[in-house]
Motif scaffolding. Sequence first.
Motif, PDB file in Angstrom:
ATOM      1  N   ASP A   8      -8.897 -73.004  58.493  1.00 28.25           N
ATOM      2  CA  ASP A   8      -9.433 -72.817  57.140  1.00 28.25           C
ATOM      3  C   ASP A   8      -8.355 -72.488  56.110  1.00 28.25           C
ATOM      4  O   ASP A   8      -7.353 -71.862  56.443  1.00 28.25           O
ATOM      5  N   ASP A   9      -8.622 -72.878  54.866  1.00 33.44           N
ATOM      6  CA  ASP A   9      -7.910 -72.394  53.665  1.00 33.44           C
ATOM      7  C   ASP A   9      -6.768 -73.255  53.149  1.00 33.44           C
ATOM      8  O   ASP A   9      -6.032 -72.806  52.269  1.00 33.44           O
ATOM      9  N   HIS A  85     -14.148 -76.915  52.218  1.00 30.13           N
ATOM     10  CA  HIS A  85     -14.191 -75.448  52.348  1.00 30.13           C
ATOM     11  C   HIS A  85     -14.523 -74.832  50.993  1.00 30.13           C
ATOM     12  O   HIS A  85     -13.646 -74.345  50.273  1.00 30.13           O
ATOM     13  N   HIS A  89     -13.761 -71.310  46.294  1.00 29.37           N
ATOM     14  CA  HIS A  89     -13.509 -70.343  47.368  1.00 29.37           C
ATOM     15  C   HIS A  89     -13.741 -68.898  46.925  1.00 29.37           C
ATOM     16  O   HIS A  89     -14.491 -68.164  47.552  1.00 29.37           O
ATOM     17  N   PRO A 129     -16.704 -70.670  52.507  1.00 26.26           N
ATOM     18  CA  PRO A 129     -15.666 -69.658  52.351  1.00 26.26           C
ATOM     19  C   PRO A 129     -16.127 -68.316  52.927  1.00 26.26           C
ATOM     20  O   PRO A 129     -17.275 -67.918  52.736  1.00 26.26           O
ATOM     21  N   ARG A 130     -15.257 -67.651  53.612  1.00 25.18           N
ATOM     22  CA  ARG A 130     -15.520 -66.342  54.238  1.00 25.18           C
ATOM     23  C   ARG A 130     -16.709 -66.395  55.201  1.00 25.18           C
ATOM     24  O   ARG A 130     -17.359 -65.385  55.465  1.00 25.18           O
TER      25      ARG A 130
HETATM   26 ZN   LIG Z   1     -11.471 -69.477  53.563  1.00 29.47          ZN
END
Ligand SMILES: [Zn+2]
Length: 277
Positions: A8-9, A85, A89, A129-130
Amino acid sequence: MHFCIRDDDTSFFTSPEELERVYGVVSRWGPISLAVVPFHRAGTSKAVPDQFRGRWTVHPLHENRELVDYLRTGISAGRFEIMLHGYYHDEPDGRLEFASAAQLAQRITDGRTYLEDLLGTTIRVFVPPRNALGRRGLRALARAGLALGGTAGIRHGWPLLSRQTWSLWLRLRRWRESGGLGVPWVLDLGDHREIPGNAVTPAALLQYNEAVFESTLAMGGVFCVATHYWEQAAPSRHAGDPPVGEHLQRLIDRAVSNPQVMWRSVGEVVSDSAVVA
Ligand SMILES: [Zn+2]
């Protein structure tokens, strides 16, 4: 067993060197599925560099030309899959984008089209996200025909009036009560599929992940790693456990040394796996 890696990210803030350091060699053995943020807002995410954190400026991926070229090359070589994603975010005031923001369906459509056009690829999976998702967010991704990287569950949007929801809920409860480890299946909710992740983070226990890997292997299930490229050098929070990057490497070593393990992209596993609950 099906094996996949979700990272991720990746965003405007990512450099090709960072991805290459972690996945340059590894992605020649199997594909890495990158959950990419199309328009990262510089909020509180640990993936945002210090000099940008808390500025709340918006950074479209295309402004990082070097990364775009790197990703395009990696996608055509089959080394990377791109997943969506979120859109920004980070949301101000500690809100969670796909649990609280408005116009989620629009964000999914726009973010997906933008990444598909920019990177020349097709997106099949959404990663919130998260890992935070609400009922509206889940409905929006299902309507877009995307699968979920992660699991929503009853509290985060599984439809309460669906028979499938409760039979799945019962199956997972019985699995846990009988000492079952992890969730070794792709989950089919009728209007979308979900692929649970096994976190490889500073909080994760290597011994536990290895036990889940072996039990999933024994039943020919699905094992999906969930990790962050920016966290690979971080030490484990558990005494005696290796840093995150070595933890990941140990799982990869198990996967590549066993001919019964089929390493695929997250999108392939979630769409094609016959191991469905
Ligand atoms: Zn993330």
